[in-house]
Design an enzyme around this catalytic site. Structure first.
Site, PDB file in Angstrom:
ATOM      1  NE  ARG A  58      -2.420   0.726   3.648  1.00  0.00           N
ATOM      2  CZ  ARG A  58      -1.806   1.477   4.579  1.00  0.00           C
ATOM      3  NH1 ARG A  58      -1.521   2.752   4.330  1.00  0.00           N
ATOM      4  NH2 ARG A  58      -1.462   0.960   5.738  1.00  0.00           N
ATOM      5  CE1 TYR A 111     -12.414  14.371 -17.734  1.00  0.00           C
ATOM      6  CE2 TYR A 111     -11.325  14.217 -15.611  1.00  0.00           C
ATOM      7  CZ  TYR A 111     -12.090  13.652 -16.610  1.00  0.00           C
ATOM      8  OH  TYR A 111     -12.527  12.358 -16.469  1.00  0.00           O
ATOM      9  CG  ASP A 183      -4.240  17.983 -15.644  1.00  0.00           C
ATOM     10  OD1 ASP A 183      -3.417  17.416 -16.390  1.00  0.00           O
ATOM     11  OD2 ASP A 183      -5.381  17.530 -15.425  1.00  0.00           O
ATOM     12  CE  LYS A 208      -7.282  10.705 -20.377  1.00  0.00           C
ATOM     13  NZ  LYS A 208      -7.374  10.510 -18.929  1.00  0.00           N
TER      14      LYS A 208
END
Length: 423
Positions: A58, A111, A183, A208
């Protein structure tokens, strides 16, 4: 395990870094490709004495660390966290840095998933959301207040491809003791490195272009060493603490795939940019197209800023048709170019944001016109891409009603009844 990463050690060339950064060769066997460490836990010799800094998956894995090291080298960052989606990267930033009464400034073109996340999850915590035209430096300067905790920038933005002056925005944010988060998904570190321009944080949807093959969901958040970011130590510590608590890390296999994608990222981005430029210029000459939006065109209002802070203009071209009916018919009639959400893969994808990726903003001031189309230009032969667009545009003028008959019986067509989607 700490998410702090070493400074770049490989040669300065971006292509060389893309190939050689991270764990190469693998130390135990000498393999030139890192193995996939598909494990949940790691043996200790004595309590707390880890063999390589890993204790529980984790908080960190070798594959995640390998990807983070590679991203650090490409972005000139000292901290990276590779997480399980681009939205998770946003969650990490918002949850670590925002509290009740804080304000976040977001761009007018953002977005849809980012807006949905802030509106649905953080506004109810008492976070104020302000939408600002970040392409106008004076407007941003007037909007920032002592409540502003984060200035959130997308450049190029999704889907309108707005260009924001990162250096100017960073100065304004820092003067107000706010964090500038960028971003940079559409640009990737191959075309733009926001930390070098003064940003505090860089966010990527590694789904992406970074991965580039439409087979991974992932994200990343990166920070610098404080050279130009006065709150770097505090921001990094808060991010590390939050990420260790909530477990947003990317899986070993997805990290391995994204790291593999980085090896060809410079070559892919070069081809994406070349193809996108040709497509944009070709579309500008079509009567059916009302507007072509691409930072590489002199007609783009952010063209000069993009030239200054980017080394290429990216692989996404946006456009507006003369009518919504034509837009729907166009996206329904491409054959090589797939109608699908997401972007940045080797294949070309076409999107109708109003009914697909940006449906979440339909009833807000950020709503997208039905005439708007987003085109992720892939790596196919450019003549084939243009031929597909030409036949799809021709199909929009066929039929008795003049426009749109090609979409009537096509399961390729988007539907306004679709659920809120992402990408």
């Amino acid at each position: 395990m700490s998410s702090l990463h070493r400074a770049p050690t490989t040669p300065a060339g971006i292509s060389t870094r893309s190939v050689h950064s991270g764990a190469m060769p693998e130390s135990h066997t000498g393999s030139v490709v890192a193995p996939i460490f598909q494990t949940s836990t790691f043996v200790m010799d004595t309590p707390g004495d880890t063999r390589a800094g890993f204790d529980y998956a984790r908080t960190g894995t070798p594959n995640r660390s390998d990807l983070e090291d590679a991203l650090c080298e490409l972005e000139n960052a000292s901290f990276a966290a590779a997480v399980n989606s681009g939205t998770s990267a946003e969650v990490a930033v918002f949850s670590a840095l925002l509290g009740p009464g804080d304000e976040i400034i977001i761009p007018r073109d953002v977005y849809g998933g980012t807006f949905r996340l802030l509106k649905n999850e953080y506004e109810r915590w008492g976070v104020r959301i302000r939408t600002v035209d970040l392409t106008d430096t004076e407007t941003l300067a007037a909007a920032i207040s002592d409540r502003t905790a984060i200035v959130w920038v997308e450049t190029p933005s999704n889907p309108g491809l707005d260009i924001v002056d990162i250096e100017a925005a960073a100065k304004l944010a820092h003067a107000a003791n706010a964090v500038l988060a960028v971003d940079s998904t559409f640009a990737t570190p191959i075309l733009q490195r926001p930390l070098d321009l003064g940003a505090d944080l860089v966010i990527h949807s590694t789904t992406k272009f970074i991965n580039g093959h439409s087979d991974v969901i992932g994200g990343a958040v990166l920070a610098g060493d404080g050279t130009s970011c006065p709150r770097a130590a505090e921001v990094t510590e808060r991010l590390e603490t939050h990420l260790a608590s909530v477990g947003l890390g990317v899986s070993p296999f997805d990290a391995w795939l994204a790291r593999r994608g980085i090896k060809t990222l410079p070559l892919r981005m070069e081809r994406h940019c070349q193809n996108a430029q040709v497509v944009a210029e070709w579309l500008e000459g079509r009567d059916e197209i009302a507007e072509v939006i691409y930072p590489g065109l002199p007609s783009h209002p952010g063209h000069e800023v993009a030239k200054r802070q980017m080394s290429g203009f990216g692989g996404v071209v946006s456009l507006r048709t003369d009518t919504e009916a034509r837009a729907l018919a166009l996206v329904a009639n491409t054959k090589l170019i797939a109608l699908a959400e997401s972007l940045g893969g080797v294949e070309s994808l076409i999107d109708h944001p109003a009914t697909m990726t940006h449906l979440a903003v339909a009833d807000s001031e950020l709503s997208i016109s039905g005439t708007f189309i987003r085109l992720s230009v892939g790596l196919e032969d450019i003549d084939d891409i243009l031929a597909d667009l030409a036949q799809a545009l021709a199909a929009t003028t066929k039929g008795a009603d003049g426009i749109g008959s090609g979409a009537a019986g096509n399961d390729h067509a988007p539907s306004a009844a679709r659920p809120v989607l992402i990408g």
